[in-house]
Design a protein around this motif. Structure first.
Motif, PDB file in Angstrom:
ATOM      1  N   GLN A 179      13.230 -34.531  -1.644  1.00  0.00           N
ATOM      2  CA  GLN A 179      13.915 -33.437  -2.329  1.00  0.00           C
ATOM      3  C   GLN A 179      15.393 -33.768  -2.507  1.00  0.00           C
ATOM      4  O   GLN A 179      15.964 -33.594  -3.581  1.00  0.00           O
ATOM      5  N   GLN A 180      16.010 -34.271  -1.441  1.00  0.00           N
ATOM      6  CA  GLN A 180      17.430 -34.583  -1.507  1.00  0.00           C
ATOM      7  C   GLN A 180      17.718 -35.703  -2.508  1.00  0.00           C
ATOM      8  O   GLN A 180      18.737 -35.698  -3.189  1.00  0.00           O
ATOM      9  N   LEU A 181      16.778 -36.651  -2.615  1.00  0.00           N
ATOM     10  CA  LEU A 181      16.943 -37.743  -3.582  1.00  0.00           C
ATOM     11  C   LEU A 181      16.840 -37.222  -5.007  1.00  0.00           C
ATOM     12  O   LEU A 181      17.599 -37.623  -5.885  1.00  0.00           O
ATOM     13  N   GLY A 184      19.757 -35.050  -5.783  1.00  0.00           N
ATOM     14  CA  GLY A 184      20.982 -35.847  -5.853  1.00  0.00           C
ATOM     15  C   GLY A 184      22.010 -35.424  -4.827  1.00  0.00           C
ATOM     16  O   GLY A 184      23.202 -35.628  -5.024  1.00  0.00           O
ATOM     17  N   GLY A 185      21.564 -34.842  -3.728  1.00  0.00           N
ATOM     18  CA  GLY A 185      22.485 -34.402  -2.683  1.00  0.00           C
ATOM     19  C   GLY A 185      21.963 -33.151  -2.027  1.00  0.00           C
ATOM     20  O   GLY A 185      20.843 -32.728  -2.295  1.00  0.00           O
ATOM     21  N   PRO A 186      22.757 -32.544  -1.154  1.00  0.00           N
ATOM     22  CA  PRO A 186      22.271 -31.355  -0.452  1.00  0.00           C
ATOM     23  C   PRO A 186      22.208 -30.122  -1.350  1.00  0.00           C
ATOM     24  O   PRO A 186      21.529 -29.164  -1.028  1.00  0.00           O
ATOM     25  N   TYR A 188      22.468 -28.334  -5.584  1.00  0.00           N
ATOM     26  CA  TYR A 188      22.265 -28.588  -7.009  1.00  0.00           C
ATOM     27  C   TYR A 188      23.613 -28.714  -7.719  1.00  0.00           C
ATOM     28  O   TYR A 188      24.511 -27.931  -7.470  1.00  0.00           O
ATOM     29  N   GLY A 189      23.731 -29.683  -8.576  1.00  0.00           N
ATOM     30  CA  GLY A 189      25.005 -29.862  -9.284  1.00  0.00           C
ATOM     31  C   GLY A 189      24.949 -31.036 -10.238  1.00  0.00           C
ATOM     32  O   GLY A 189      23.888 -31.370 -10.762  1.00  0.00           O
ATOM     33  N   HIS A 190      26.117 -31.672 -10.436  1.00  0.00           N
ATOM     34  CA  HIS A 190      26.220 -32.803 -11.358  1.00  0.00           C
ATOM     35  C   HIS A 190      25.074 -33.798 -11.193  1.00  0.00           C
ATOM     36  O   HIS A 190      24.437 -34.214 -12.144  1.00  0.00           O
ATOM     37  N   HIS A 191      24.865 -34.207  -9.922  1.00  0.00           N
ATOM     38  CA  HIS A 191      23.907 -35.288  -9.709  1.00  0.00           C
ATOM     39  C   HIS A 191      22.457 -34.856  -9.883  1.00  0.00           C
ATOM     40  O   HIS A 191      21.592 -35.694 -10.095  1.00  0.00           O
ATOM     41  N   THR A 194      22.376 -35.523 -13.657  1.00  0.00           N
ATOM     42  CA  THR A 194      22.386 -36.946 -14.038  1.00  0.00           C
ATOM     43  C   THR A 194      21.060 -37.595 -13.643  1.00  0.00           C
ATOM     44  O   THR A 194      20.517 -38.419 -14.377  1.00  0.00           O
ATOM     45  N   ARG A 195      20.525 -37.208 -12.486  1.00  0.00           N
ATOM     46  CA  ARG A 195      19.258 -37.806 -12.052  1.00  0.00           C
ATOM     47  C   ARG A 195      18.093 -37.331 -12.915  1.00  0.00           C
ATOM     48  O   ARG A 195      17.248 -38.125 -13.315  1.00  0.00           O
TER      49      ARG A 195
ATOM     50  N   PRO B  54      22.403 -40.119  -2.140  1.00  0.00           N
ATOM     51  CA  PRO B  54      22.343 -38.684  -1.804  1.00  0.00           C
ATOM     52  C   PRO B  54      21.816 -38.416  -0.398  1.00  0.00           C
ATOM     53  O   PRO B  54      22.113 -37.370   0.168  1.00  0.00           O
ATOM     54  N   ASP B  90      31.118 -30.341  -5.653  1.00  0.00           N
ATOM     55  CA  ASP B  90      29.948 -30.844  -6.370  1.00  0.00           C
ATOM     56  C   ASP B  90      30.293 -32.249  -6.844  1.00  0.00           C
ATOM     57  O   ASP B  90      30.989 -32.403  -7.842  1.00  0.00           O
TER      58      ASP B  90
END
Lengths: 681, 193
Positions: A179-181, A184-186, A188-191, A194-195, B54, B90
């Motif tokens: 889920q984190q991958l 794109g991090g802990p 929800y946002g930019h990544h 992008t992902r 991440p 973010d």
């Protein structure tokens, strides 16, 4: 192959060029191989599904690449760039519409292709590997559909994706990391964007192209799996089957365009103007993690999975794991085993039955999901009036309900059944209301984004958060509506709402009509003004009912002058009024024998403290002041009745509202928000 | 075909040819695979390395965040929704004082303590809403229902009750909530790192 055949005349310039390339590439043989495939039993309509899928995919590649050239994947630019594509770029609505609708068509075509392959038994040896490739292709297409839903970064996509990625977290062992991958991090946002974009436009389609090439070459290697019995003579792929394929592609495209243009046709028939930005794919309000979105639903072709999760109600965590991971996983496993099972006649029958059951089940679950959401449209709430009444009277207490029904088990069971139906109705109504609100929010966001000042660098969400029209009702509902009403007194049902309120009705506060009501002896102690407050028998009520009715001191024209002057203080002066009316009113208000006997107004002799200072009454500055601190001597001072000081806090504490929020409430009460030029005229 | 022959048709003997020893062939094959593999290792390795970035990102540590004042929560036992505001990062963007979530705060008659519930549904992460008519909580996504104090109403798609949050009331009446996110869809309440 040879260029110097003795019997043939020397070819022309174009022919020579073709020969040159053929010598070096052998393309003629390739083209020949591609086109002159033997179709056993002749061209048939039932063979077109695979070709329409390839066509659909190519459409997505073409439209997707052009969308890509205008899309910007980041939390502050995704919604904004999609807004620009949809509402400002020439033909953007059409391109995005085709991409959006064709994605849905592709899912339908996939289901048809799969069904045909299974029913015809085309997965049998030696075509097993190609069947497996087909299943992988199907998952890739569904993966692209899922990832594409998020890219506009609107409320709908954001909340649907939150649910989908949270489900990914349930995969055993690796779930949370997975889920984190994906996210794109802990958080929800930019990544996340992008992902998802890299998956949607890079990884998934690249894999799909490779798989598709193998799928097609294997299909050619094994030849077409002809439907038995063959009654007609064989034909060539070109042009017989290609013609049928092309007609089918055209039909698919026509349906897609029809779906996009249908609302335009309807608007035309109704005589409404056609707004191209409203055609094709919709765009919701920009994603806001702090704003609930009750209308969150996945795209329709995933609705059955969404509904499937509800089937496991009451199973707890096991149900979630079962519904989201185990059952879909097992279903895919069975499908992968189909070519093996299909070796036996019984196995093949099982495969056909299984596929039809899955598709039928999915259809049923979709219908159930739609019924749950939309049933309020065709159920009459009046049929539950008694259920509702009893529920409200007993406050839902089962013992009281049983007593009211005379402890009759039959009646109680019937009540429970009908209560469930009433519950379902209310559920549906809540969804429909949320969907309407979502549409209103979306339209307002788009209106704001279309301002001549354009979208600020911090993004459209900042526009929405600073918009009095969007935020005012929400802030009012949360902080003011527990006491104050905000309802047009002339509207249906207004009196019930006013009776419930325990403070003044703030509808059109500051306008002449509001002031006229306050100075009306019949209304001042009514529920719309001081009737439900501590000032019910206060000085103001006393003044309006006694002094103001004294026709020797207060002529009706004097009262009208005061009303006009007060509205002018709020900035709502009547431009049609005679020029000296407001001046006359101001003099009357300031007069120490009249309003000025209690109220400070301008530079009259009254001291602060006896009654609110009405200089600039109803203006934004005045409203911000009273919302910030009604206990200030400028306003009610010690005689303030229950109203919280929203903007004042002790040292180190946090005020209930920020000054920005207070400003939004003031602007909303005053009806001051951005209006597009066209609507203002 | 006389002028444009491919390499294979040139008629020169293939290096080594069938006479070459099996060991030499094996060495060449092994070396080819190692060299090729190593050459690809760099881009694939670097790609995977960055792709996994991440996994080492952590959300903001759970901290007590001021939410409102005690006077802002009527003592009628009815939960009210409050936004949780904090600085948020973010990736490359830093937000100052942004709403990052919401809590329901509830105060009983005359009480000076506050009960706090996260508004995030423990089922799949939607936003739980309050149902005034039924005096309960309800999630609009999959119909999970909770009692007014956050308990589970069976049958529910949710595997657990709403997530309670630690709540402090300061001397000056400031109400602070320890803001945390929890994994959804599982029976245990486990905080996300």
């Amino acid at each position: 192959m040879s260029t110097s055949h003795p019997d043939k005349p020397k070819p022309g310039l174009l022919g020579q060029l073709a020969d040159f390339f053929d010598d070096r590439t052998g393309y003629r043989a390739l083209v020949h191989e591609a086109l002159y495939e033997r179709v056993p039993g002749g061209a048939r309509w039932r063979y077109v599904w695979g070709s329409t899928l390839v066509f659909a995919f190519l459409t997505q590649v073409i439209t997707g690449l052009v969308l890509w050239s205008s899309y910007s994947a980041s939390a502050q630019t995704a919604w904004e760039s999609v807004y620009y594509i949809q509402h400002e770029m020439t033909g953007g609505w059409l391109l995005r519409g085709i991409h959006h609708v064709m994605a849905q068509a592709m899912v339908v075509l996939l289901a048809l292709h799969l069904m045909q392959v299974v029913i015809d038994g085309a997965y049998r040896a030696p075509r097993e590997v190609n069947f497996w490739l087909g299943l992988v292709l199907m998952m890739l297409v569904l993966g692209m559909a899922l990832t594409g839903y998020l890219l506009p970064w609107d409320q709908k996509g954001y909340w649907a994706t939150r649910v989908a990625t949270n489900l990914a977290g349930l995969v055993p062992l690796v779930g949370p990391s997975l889920q984190q991958l994906v996210v794109g991090g802990p958080d929800y946002g930019h990544h996340t964007l992008t992902r998802f974009f890299a998956l949607h436009a890079g990884f998934l389609p690249a894999t799909l192209v490779i798989m598709l090439v193998v799928h097609l070459s294997l299909f050619r290697k094994h030849g077409l799996h002809a439907k038995q019995p063959i009654t007609k003579p064989d034909a060539m792929f070109w042009p017989d089957q290609v013609l049928k394929d092309a007609v089918a592609m055209l039909a698919v495209m026509a349906v897609v365009l029809g779906v996009i243009l249908m609302p335009a046709l309807r608007a035309m028939l109704d005589g409404r103007p056609i707004v191209p930005g409203e055609l094709g794919a919709e765009l919701g309000a920009p994603a806001d993690p702090s704003q609930p979105y009750a209308a969150a639903r996945p795209e329709w072709y995933f609705l059955f999975l969404f509904q499937f999760l509800k089937v496991f109600e009451g199973w707890g965590a096991t149900g979630e794991f079962f519904g989201a991971i185990v059952v879909p996983g097992l279903t895919m496993a069975v499908m992968f085993l189909m070519p093996i099972l299909g070796r036996w006649n019984l196995g093949h029958r099982f495969n056909v039955a299984f596929t039809l059951a899955i598709l039928g089940g999915a259809g049923l679950l979709t219908a159930l999901a739609l019924n749950e959401d939309y049933c309020a449209r065709w159920i009459d709430p009046a049929t539950f009036a008694d259920v509702r009444e009893l529920h409200e009277k007993t406050e839902g207490d089962p013992a009281k309900i049983a007593a009211a029904l005379g402890n009759d088990p039959g009646k109680i069971a019937d009540f429970k059944k009908r209560h469930r139906k009433w519950d379902a109705y209310r559920h549906s109504q809540a969804f429909l209301d949320a969907a309407v609100q979502a549409k209103v929010d979306a339209e307002r966001s788009i209106e704001l984004a279309g301002r001549p000042e354009k979208i600020p660098p911090a993004g459209a969400l900042e526009l929405v958060r600073n918009d009095a029209l969007s935020q005012g009702p929400k802030l009012f509902a949360q902080h003011c509506a527990s006491c104050h009403a905000h309802v047009d007194p002339a509207a249906a049902g207004a009196s019930a709402l006013l009776a419930k309120a325990s403070a003044a009705n703030l509808f059109e506060f500051g306008k002449a009509a509001w002031m006229r009501g306050l100075l009306d002896p019949k209304q001042v102690a009514g529920p719309a003004y001081f009737g439900n407050t501590a000032h019910k028998e206060g000085d103001m009520v006393n003044f309006v009912t006694n002094d103001l009715t004294d026709r020797d001191t207060w002529k009706p024209a004097d009262i009208e002058a005061v009303i006009a002057a007060m509205a002018a203080e709020a900035g709502f002066a009547d431009t049609q009024a005679p020029p000296d009316l407001i001046e006359k009113g101001r003099t009357l208000i300031a007069d120490g024998e009249r309003c000025g006997g209690c109220h400070k107004f301008g530079d009259n002799d009254m001291e602060l403290g006896s009654a609110p200072d009405i200089t600039g009454w109803g203006s934004k500055e005045w409203l911000v002041g009273i919302l910030t601190d009604p206990t200030h001597e400028r306003f009610y001072g010690d005689s303030n009745d229950r109203m919280p000081s929203f903007g004042k806090a002790d040292e180190g504490a946090m005020p209930l509202l920020t000054s920005q929020q207070i400003g939004l409430i003031a602007d909303w009460l005053r009806g001051e928000w951005y209006r597009p030029a066209a609507a203002a005229h | 075909m006389n002028r444009h022959q491919g390499n294979a048709d040139r008629g020169q003997p293939v290096s080594g040819g069938p006479a070459a020893s099996g060991r030499r062939n094996f060495l060449a094959e092994f070396a080819a695979m190692v060299c090729g593999g190593l050459a690809f290792l760099a881009p694939v390795g670097a790609g995977v390395w960055m792709f996994l970035d991440p996994l080492r990102r952590r959300g903001a540590a759970a901290a007590f965040l001021p939410v409102t004042e005690l006077s802002g929560i009527p003592d009628d036992g009815v939960p009210r929704q409050f936004p949780v505001v904090a600085d948020r990062v973010d990736a490359w963007t830093g937000f100052a004082a942004e709403p990052i979530g919401a809590v329901y705060l509830c105060r009983q008659k005359g009480s000076q303590t506050v009960e706090a519930l996260s508004a995030t549904c423990p089922h799949a992460g939607c936003f739980v809403e309050i149902d005034k008519a039924e005096k309960c909580f309800r999630c609009p996504c999959h119909n999970s229902r909770f009692t007014i104090d956050g308990g589970i109403v069976a049958p529910s798609p949710s595997p657990r009750a709403m997530d309670g949050l630690e709540c402090q009331v300061g001397k000056n009446g400031a109400v602070a909530v320890k803001w945390q996110n929890f994994y959804t869809g599982i029976a245990e309440k486990v905080a996300r790192p």
